[in-house]
Design a protein around this motif. Sequence first.
Motif, PDB file in Angstrom:
ATOM      1  N   GLY A 180      61.731  -8.175  26.594  1.00 56.85           N
ATOM      2  CA  GLY A 180      60.353  -8.464  26.929  1.00 56.85           C
ATOM      3  C   GLY A 180      59.437  -7.804  27.895  1.00 56.85           C
ATOM      4  O   GLY A 180      58.436  -8.432  28.399  1.00 56.85           O
ATOM      5  N   TRP A 181      59.845  -6.460  28.241  1.00 60.97           N
ATOM      6  CA  TRP A 181      59.169  -5.883  29.451  1.00 60.97           C
ATOM      7  C   TRP A 181      58.446  -4.488  28.794  1.00 60.97           C
ATOM      8  O   TRP A 181      58.268  -3.661  29.526  1.00 60.97           O
ATOM      9  CB  TRP A 181      60.221  -5.548  30.335  1.00 60.97           C
ATOM     10  N   ALA A 182      58.144  -4.619  27.415  1.00 62.58           N
ATOM     11  CA  ALA A 182      57.277  -3.640  26.710  1.00 62.58           C
ATOM     12  C   ALA A 182      55.998  -4.000  26.315  1.00 62.58           C
ATOM     13  O   ALA A 182      55.983  -5.006  25.809  1.00 62.58           O
ATOM     14  CB  ALA A 182      58.310  -2.757  25.640  1.00 62.58           C
ATOM     15  N   GLY A 183      55.050  -2.984  26.349  1.00 63.83           N
ATOM     16  CA  GLY A 183      53.662  -3.434  26.084  1.00 63.83           C
ATOM     17  C   GLY A 183      53.420  -4.794  26.684  1.00 63.83           C
ATOM     18  O   GLY A 183      52.760  -5.635  26.102  1.00 63.83           O
ATOM     19  N   ILE A 184      53.272  -4.654  28.028  1.00 67.82           N
ATOM     20  CA  ILE A 184      52.690  -6.261  28.657  1.00 67.82           C
ATOM     21  C   ILE A 184      51.550  -6.492  28.141  1.00 67.82           C
ATOM     22  O   ILE A 184      51.277  -7.535  27.794  1.00 67.82           O
ATOM     23  CB  ILE A 184      52.611  -5.748  30.215  1.00 67.82           C
ATOM     24  N   ASN A 185      50.272  -5.802  28.024  1.00 71.44           N
ATOM     25  CA  ASN A 185      49.105  -6.143  27.471  1.00 71.44           C
ATOM     26  C   ASN A 185      48.760  -5.775  26.063  1.00 71.44           C
ATOM     27  O   ASN A 185      47.421  -5.553  26.000  1.00 71.44           O
ATOM     28  CB  ASN A 185      47.947  -5.462  28.413  1.00 71.44           C
ATOM     29  N   TRP A 186      49.948  -5.095  25.582  1.00 72.15           N
ATOM     30  CA  TRP A 186      49.635  -4.825  23.817  1.00 72.15           C
ATOM     31  C   TRP A 186      49.558  -5.970  22.948  1.00 72.15           C
ATOM     32  O   TRP A 186      50.117  -7.017  23.475  1.00 72.15           O
ATOM     33  CB  TRP A 186      50.647  -3.994  23.499  1.00 72.15           C
ATOM     34  N   PRO A 187      48.691  -5.925  21.893  1.00 78.62           N
ATOM     35  CA  PRO A 187      48.811  -7.360  21.138  1.00 78.62           C
ATOM     36  C   PRO A 187      50.197  -7.751  20.715  1.00 78.62           C
ATOM     37  O   PRO A 187      51.181  -6.949  20.202  1.00 78.62           O
ATOM     38  CB  PRO A 187      47.839  -6.679  19.811  1.00 78.62           C
ATOM     39  N   SER A 188      50.397  -9.144  20.616  1.00 77.24           N
ATOM     40  CA  SER A 188      51.597  -9.640  20.243  1.00 77.24           C
ATOM     41  C   SER A 188      51.919  -9.292  19.012  1.00 77.24           C
ATOM     42  O   SER A 188      53.285  -9.321  18.612  1.00 77.24           O
ATOM     43  CB  SER A 188      51.767 -11.204  20.649  1.00 77.24           C
ATOM     44  N   GLY A 198      54.279  -6.505  18.820  1.00 75.95           N
ATOM     45  CA  GLY A 198      55.397  -6.291  19.635  1.00 75.95           C
ATOM     46  C   GLY A 198      55.234  -6.442  21.192  1.00 75.95           C
ATOM     47  O   GLY A 198      56.003  -6.474  21.934  1.00 75.95           O
ATOM     48  N   GLY A 199      54.055  -6.520  21.678  1.00 75.58           N
ATOM     49  CA  GLY A 199      53.418  -6.628  22.778  1.00 75.58           C
ATOM     50  C   GLY A 199      53.870  -8.023  23.165  1.00 75.58           C
ATOM     51  O   GLY A 199      53.915  -9.042  22.584  1.00 75.58           O
ATOM     52  N   ARG A 200      53.127  -8.284  24.602  1.00 79.87           N
ATOM     53  CA  ARG A 200      53.209  -9.763  25.247  1.00 79.87           C
ATOM     54  C   ARG A 200      51.762 -10.089  25.340  1.00 79.87           C
ATOM     55  O   ARG A 200      51.508 -11.431  25.794  1.00 79.87           O
ATOM     56  CB  ARG A 200      53.931  -9.819  26.618  1.00 79.87           C
ATOM     57  N   ASN A 201      50.690  -9.270  25.076  1.00 76.94           N
ATOM     58  CA  ASN A 201      49.393  -9.802  25.126  1.00 76.94           C
ATOM     59  C   ASN A 201      49.102 -10.591  26.383  1.00 76.94           C
ATOM     60  O   ASN A 201      48.197 -11.495  26.359  1.00 76.94           O
ATOM     61  CB  ASN A 201      49.105 -10.583  23.978  1.00 76.94           C
ATOM     62  N   LEU A 202      49.532 -10.089  27.642  1.00 78.59           N
ATOM     63  CA  LEU A 202      49.323 -10.628  28.824  1.00 78.59           C
ATOM     64  C   LEU A 202      47.795  -9.760  29.310  1.00 78.59           C
ATOM     65  O   LEU A 202      47.447  -8.841  28.821  1.00 78.59           O
ATOM     66  CB  LEU A 202      50.363 -10.469  29.757  1.00 78.59           C
ATOM     67  N   SER A 203      47.482 -10.119  30.561  1.00 77.57           N
ATOM     68  CA  SER A 203      46.295  -9.468  31.091  1.00 77.57           C
ATOM     69  C   SER A 203      46.620  -7.833  31.696  1.00 77.57           C
ATOM     70  O   SER A 203      47.811  -7.568  31.787  1.00 77.57           O
ATOM     71  CB  SER A 203      45.945 -10.067  32.271  1.00 77.57           C
ATOM     72  N   LEU A 204      45.427  -7.342  31.794  1.00 76.10           N
ATOM     73  CA  LEU A 204      45.544  -5.880  32.297  1.00 76.10           C
ATOM     74  C   LEU A 204      46.177  -5.935  33.696  1.00 76.10           C
ATOM     75  O   LEU A 204      46.823  -4.857  34.200  1.00 76.10           O
ATOM     76  CB  LEU A 204      44.223  -5.286  32.148  1.00 76.10           C
ATOM     77  N   MET A 205      45.593  -6.921  34.463  1.00 81.58           N
ATOM     78  CA  MET A 205      46.237  -7.186  35.803  1.00 81.58           C
ATOM     79  C   MET A 205      47.846  -7.218  35.898  1.00 81.58           C
ATOM     80  O   MET A 205      48.592  -6.394  36.774  1.00 81.58           O
ATOM     81  CB  MET A 205      45.542  -7.970  36.732  1.00 81.58           C
ATOM     82  N   PHE A 234      42.669   6.780  28.845  1.00 83.79           N
ATOM     83  CA  PHE A 234      43.769   6.009  29.194  1.00 83.79           C
ATOM     84  C   PHE A 234      44.774   6.699  30.175  1.00 83.79           C
ATOM     85  O   PHE A 234      45.246   5.923  31.195  1.00 83.79           O
ATOM     86  CB  PHE A 234      44.410   5.306  28.174  1.00 83.79           C
ATOM     87  N   GLU A 235      44.881   8.133  29.836  1.00 78.82           N
ATOM     88  CA  GLU A 235      45.744   8.826  30.869  1.00 78.82           C
ATOM     89  C   GLU A 235      45.215   8.710  32.151  1.00 78.82           C
ATOM     90  O   GLU A 235      45.957   8.637  33.092  1.00 78.82           O
ATOM     91  CB  GLU A 235      46.227  10.065  30.222  1.00 78.82           C
ATOM     92  N   ARG A 236      43.917   9.082  32.359  1.00 81.98           N
ATOM     93  CA  ARG A 236      43.185   9.023  33.768  1.00 81.98           C
ATOM     94  C   ARG A 236      43.196   7.690  34.267  1.00 81.98           C
ATOM     95  O   ARG A 236      42.734   7.920  35.449  1.00 81.98           O
ATOM     96  CB  ARG A 236      41.793   9.722  33.451  1.00 81.98           C
ATOM     97  N   GLY A 237      43.344   6.624  33.661  1.00 81.94           N
ATOM     98  CA  GLY A 237      43.154   5.326  34.341  1.00 81.94           C
ATOM     99  C   GLY A 237      44.027   4.693  34.849  1.00 81.94           C
ATOM    100  O   GLY A 237      44.908   4.855  35.505  1.00 81.94           O
ATOM    101  N   THR A 238      44.418   3.362  33.872  1.00 80.44           N
ATOM    102  CA  THR A 238      45.366   2.495  34.224  1.00 80.44           C
ATOM    103  C   THR A 238      46.705   2.964  34.317  1.00 80.44           C
ATOM    104  O   THR A 238      47.574   2.572  35.119  1.00 80.44           O
ATOM    105  CB  THR A 238      45.250   1.210  33.344  1.00 80.44           C
ATOM    106  N   ALA A 239      46.964   3.866  33.455  1.00 81.12           N
ATOM    107  CA  ALA A 239      48.536   4.444  33.324  1.00 81.12           C
ATOM    108  C   ALA A 239      48.853   4.956  34.816  1.00 81.12           C
ATOM    109  O   ALA A 239      49.987   5.459  35.021  1.00 81.12           O
ATOM    110  CB  ALA A 239      48.604   5.366  32.266  1.00 81.12           C
ATOM    111  N   GLN A 299      49.766  -5.899  33.488  1.00 84.23           N
ATOM    112  CA  GLN A 299      50.309  -4.692  33.275  1.00 84.23           C
ATOM    113  C   GLN A 299      50.318  -3.717  34.441  1.00 84.23           C
ATOM    114  O   GLN A 299      51.307  -2.764  34.756  1.00 84.23           O
ATOM    115  CB  GLN A 299      49.367  -3.947  32.163  1.00 84.23           C
ATOM    116  N   LEU A 300      49.313  -3.793  35.109  1.00 86.55           N
ATOM    117  CA  LEU A 300      49.168  -2.835  36.495  1.00 86.55           C
ATOM    118  C   LEU A 300      50.430  -3.363  37.173  1.00 86.55           C
ATOM    119  O   LEU A 300      51.130  -2.446  37.901  1.00 86.55           O
ATOM    120  CB  LEU A 300      47.809  -3.238  37.114  1.00 86.55           C
ATOM    121  N   ILE A 301      50.583  -4.814  37.405  1.00 85.42           N
ATOM    122  CA  ILE A 301      51.875  -5.285  38.366  1.00 85.42           C
ATOM    123  C   ILE A 301      53.179  -4.683  38.167  1.00 85.42           C
ATOM    124  O   ILE A 301      53.804  -4.303  38.821  1.00 85.42           O
ATOM    125  CB  ILE A 301      51.741  -6.715  38.401  1.00 85.42           C
ATOM    126  N   TRP A 302      53.218  -4.470  36.527  1.00 91.25           N
ATOM    127  CA  TRP A 302      54.501  -3.751  35.905  1.00 91.25           C
ATOM    128  C   TRP A 302      54.516  -2.580  36.396  1.00 91.25           C
ATOM    129  O   TRP A 302      55.638  -2.228  36.762  1.00 91.25           O
ATOM    130  CB  TRP A 302      54.460  -4.196  34.386  1.00 91.25           C
TER     131      TRP A 302
END
Length: 390
Positions: free
Chosen positions: A51-59, A62-69, A242-247, A71-74
Amino acid sequence: MDLHFTPEDESFRDQARTWLEENRPREARPDDPVVARPFDTAWQRRQFEAGWAGINWPSDYGGRNLSLMQQLIWYEEYARSGAPTVGVCFVGLAHAGPTLITRGTEQQKAEYLPKILRGDIVWCQGFSEPDSGSDLASLRTRAVVDGDHLVVNGQKIWTSYAQAADVQELLVRTDPDAPKHKGITWVINDMRNPGMDIRPIRNLNGVQDYSEVFYDNVRIPLSNVVGEINDGWSVAMSTLSFERGTAFMADIVELGRTVEELVETARETPSWDGKGTAWSDDHLRVELCRLRAEVASLRALNYATVSRVAREGKPGAEASIVRLYYGLLTQRVFHLAAQVVGPGRAEKAGNAAKWSRGYLNSFRAVIAAGTKDIQRTIIGERVLGLPKDR
């Protein structure tokens, strides 16, 4: 900008830290992409199953649909744990996946997103060309519509993980008469298609992460177009944002760890005069303190970017500030490392190989995902509102 972590965020951080400490691979990741693929995809599947893949991807995919924050913590905890780089899974997770989430059809999302998160498929990027690197919009790889297919001819270069990939995010020119930003199409290319010729490129550090790719009448179904025909530039900007930002948060945390390792290396490496250690040099200590402070500033800057993305839904031009700052700072860190672990002292620094390899890798830090000059142009025109670069 909201930098407040909720109790839920802090609980999420604790869970992520504990899981990573107990499950991260201890063995070294292989350098060669083809050899590393089973290692990378197995590690990706382990994350997915827990359950640690795609933290903020749509459930739904296969994601967890959690917040962008979260995802950043991960990303932060992942880098802090010393877990291996995502390796050949990077393009799918940081480029193709987020692009499909925002611009793909439902069929494309259902087909590719779960496979990316499970580590079932590996993506590569087909953007740059020999004469179209910094000026990506000048690309000339041509695609002609033939019935329900595109027929592609041309060449790409610096294609990340091409020899290990199943699928490619590919930019092609579909209207040679249109203004250069208007006649481009973003398409999904199966790397097993007939007419593909992949030639690995050996980098300065001896690793073959990149390849040249040649296309000879390669046929791609029109159903693989993401967005619309001739609207690929806007899709590509989503990809690069996306590459230049949160990732970049994981990279920033890793850079902070690198600075701390350099401090310890300076404490242990003999000075030039043999009367102490490199740490005895007042100028070097000041530079190390400055680098530590700038990494902290960069991290705060990225928090600001993530906070804005959380409000507006997708990265914008401000992500180029993070990308530019990160690239320049990375080069300065490894330039200083080269002074600390230099000729005559390298063999006495226990991790000299790490620093020499990092120094060679740092040359691409201001080239990949858009050169420093391109980033400055984006910042000037789209953030500061300056006149367009002639």
